[in-house]
Write a protein that holds these residues in place. Sequence first.
Motif, PDB file in Angstrom:
ATOM      1  N   ASP B 172      11.025 -34.717 -30.676  1.00 10.65           N
ATOM      2  CA  ASP B 172      10.038 -35.454 -29.887  1.00 10.65           C
ATOM      3  C   ASP B 172       8.656 -34.863 -30.154  1.00 10.65           C
ATOM      4  N   THR B 173       7.803 -35.644 -30.836  1.00  8.93           N
ATOM      5  CA  THR B 173       6.441 -35.214 -31.141  1.00  8.93           C
ATOM      6  C   THR B 173       5.433 -35.967 -30.278  1.00  8.93           C
ATOM      7  N   GLY B 174       5.771 -37.250 -29.981  1.00  5.47           N
ATOM      8  CA  GLY B 174       4.913 -38.036 -29.098  1.00  5.47           C
ATOM      9  C   GLY B 174       5.719 -38.947 -28.187  1.00  5.47           C
ATOM     10  N   LYS B 190      12.861 -34.020 -23.479  1.00  7.93           N
ATOM     11  CA  LYS B 190      11.974 -33.220 -24.328  1.00  7.93           C
ATOM     12  C   LYS B 190      11.682 -31.925 -23.602  1.00  7.93           C
ATOM     13  N   TYR B 193       7.449 -26.993 -24.901  1.00  9.62           N
ATOM     14  CA  TYR B 193       7.165 -26.504 -26.245  1.00  9.62           C
ATOM     15  C   TYR B 193       7.542 -25.021 -26.324  1.00  9.62           C
ATOM     16  N   LEU B 208       3.231 -29.917 -31.623  1.00  7.95           N
ATOM     17  CA  LEU B 208       3.780 -30.913 -30.690  1.00  7.95           C
ATOM     18  C   LEU B 208       5.296 -31.057 -30.780  1.00  7.95           C
ATOM     19  N   ASP B 209       5.882 -30.794 -31.964  1.00  8.10           N
ATOM     20  CA  ASP B 209       7.317 -31.040 -32.206  1.00  8.10           C
ATOM     21  C   ASP B 209       8.211 -30.230 -31.273  1.00  8.10           C
ATOM     22  N   GLN B 210       9.269 -30.846 -30.808  1.00 11.81           N
ATOM     23  CA  GLN B 210      10.271 -30.131 -30.025  1.00 11.81           C
ATOM     24  C   GLN B 210      11.626 -30.846 -30.155  1.00 11.81           C
ATOM     25  N   TYR B 307      -3.864 -37.963 -29.746  1.00 10.55           N
ATOM     26  CA  TYR B 307      -2.625 -37.830 -30.508  1.00 10.55           C
ATOM     27  C   TYR B 307      -2.785 -38.350 -31.932  1.00 10.55           C
ATOM     28  N   THR B 465       4.413 -41.373 -23.092  1.00 12.98           N
ATOM     29  CA  THR B 465       5.151 -40.159 -23.448  1.00 12.98           C
ATOM     30  C   THR B 465       4.274 -39.090 -24.109  1.00 12.98           C
ATOM     31  N   ASN B 469       3.597 -34.160 -24.623  1.00 17.46           N
ATOM     32  CA  ASN B 469       3.562 -33.381 -25.862  1.00 17.46           C
ATOM     33  C   ASN B 469       2.243 -32.636 -26.005  1.00 17.46           C
ATOM     34  N   GLY B 472       2.386 -29.778 -23.795  1.00 18.93           N
ATOM     35  CA  GLY B 472       3.484 -28.850 -24.069  1.00 18.93           C
ATOM     36  C   GLY B 472       4.499 -28.737 -22.945  1.00 18.93           C
TER      37      GLY B 472
END
Lengths: 97, 528
Positions: B172-174, B190, B193, B208-210, B307, B465, B469, B472
């Motif tokens: 999940d980045t965004g 999500k 972070y 942002l990635d998780q 974003y 969403t 992100n 975090g």
Amino acid sequence: MAVISRQEVEHIARLSCLAFEPDELNRFTAQLNRILEYVARLEALDTSLAAPTSSVLGDRSTPLREDEPREGLTREEALEPAPAQEGGLFKVPRIIE
Amino acid sequence: MKLIEKTVTQLAALLEAGEVTRAEVVEAYLERIASVEEAVAAFLYVNEDRARKQARLMDEAAEGGAAVLGGVPVALKDNICTKGIPTTCGSRILEGYRPPYSATAAVRLEKAGFIMLGKTNCDEFAMGSSTENSGYHPTANPWDLRRVPGGSSGGSAAAVAAFEVPCALGSDTGGSIRQPASFCGVVGLKPTYGLVSRYGLVAFASSLDQIGPITRDVADAAAVLSVIAGHDPLDSTSARVKPVDYTHALVPDVDGLTAGVVTELSGEGVDPEVRERVGRAVEVLTELGVEVEECSLPHARYALDMYYIIAPAEASSNLARYDGTRYGYRHGVRRLAGTGEAGEAGEAGPDGVEGPGGGDSGGPGGSGRPGERLSLLDMYVATRREGFGAEVKRRIMLGTYVLSAGYYEAYYLKAQKARTLLRQDFERAFARYDFLVSPTSPTVAFPLGDRVDDPLRMYMADLCTIPANLAGIPAISVPCGFAQGLPVGLQLMGPAFSEELLLKVAFAYEQHTEHHTKKPPLLGVKRR
């Protein structure tokens, strides 16, 4: 007025190591302009008092670990997925004539 | 109830009691995959042989008297590295790539006894909101096969919704876990972070990635999170937190908690029917004793702008590594199907590179006449123009532009400063409320093909969403009803490391509703 010209898109493509056909270039120019026009809303926002966030971990200290040797990938493992290899090295087109 | 309809928690109990074997469980899901995959197309790779073998070995060990943990199948989004097993990120540029190592999340699942059933489809490099940007094929929504499953973890969400697997991991980045979970009527979490290691998650936008779980109910989300969360020395952004058993949080007691419904994420741009279902969910929370008020995050209306500057900027840098040198596709080099070896015989020239005349394309990336040797730069350009899809190219271009001289301050730095203002909005809100509420997605699942030609409209699917992100913080999507027969998701957001609270609220809500028990009809037009 367009935010980004076709010539600029071509320049950005070169910086990105990408290339486009003429019709792709026209489409990308139009699409990038729409996106950039949208995000330009940010200009209206006063950010003069804000420090930039590059990571949400900002105030957590830089993590360090002990400098100890440990197992990593072997040369064979690292080379295995390469499209071309020779003599234990990644092989690329000649760069010096 | 059929075996494939059991949850992770139920399957684990049955396996532990010896009432069912791992082989039976794996066969049941493989059979389901064989019967519905033609319609759903959630997988890029089914790990059939290894999964069968692992199940058999575990069963044999259990028969021999050993204490065997688990045996529950799981699927992984195809941007999570699996040693020796294809990992393409939904991109042609990684076609045939088998990583020499596994992601920490994958290793932890395996150690906990999960059996990896396959790799799921996604938008190329997780860039998209519908899984239509996959370089391989689209995935259908099990609730209506003519509609998208959401994205970018659309394959994981569709596979769980269609009972092809009891749980899956997404990234999940965004919104790429929560939005497809919402579209497919399943639970998507999500995490904060840094809570789950990103080691082996192919990077899209690193700040942002998780990684997180996609499951059929909240208890399963807690169970899977307990396995994958925790500090990992291989990820320098990994949080130093002690292991937590999140299933202890599953107590349906939320009396006295306070919640804010985010005005900016619940009004303009949100479909009226979605708004109505989320409003009903808020009423349920009130009945359970949660004190709910309207709450404002003034800078959330700029979240999409931030974003689409920050994520492409990070992506343009992260994706510079795909240059046809160390792995993946290279212009002019054919891989021999199945062997994973470069097909030097015949097709490749003396440097493993051939001129454009003998390859599939002699476009602007190439230079010169057929048979002429390409320069290194020409090889890079030709490889990238052939290997990347349109959306990935768009984001690389956008990112390169906002980072380029003369524009860096106006776009990138400005967005980073705005990101600080949004984080401060959240801090103020969490000083007052325990958690925040909004729809997960402004709409229900849209028709396949509907937004592919309009990138900006596609980006709007992540409106609700993206803020989590950028800040975090953790957020979960749980099913909260249906509009036009399609699932609607309720999003709960909490302060950093408040997963236990979010799971508790989501569990309490789930216990008082029946939305998560509804089964998709898998009706519609068979597409392939």
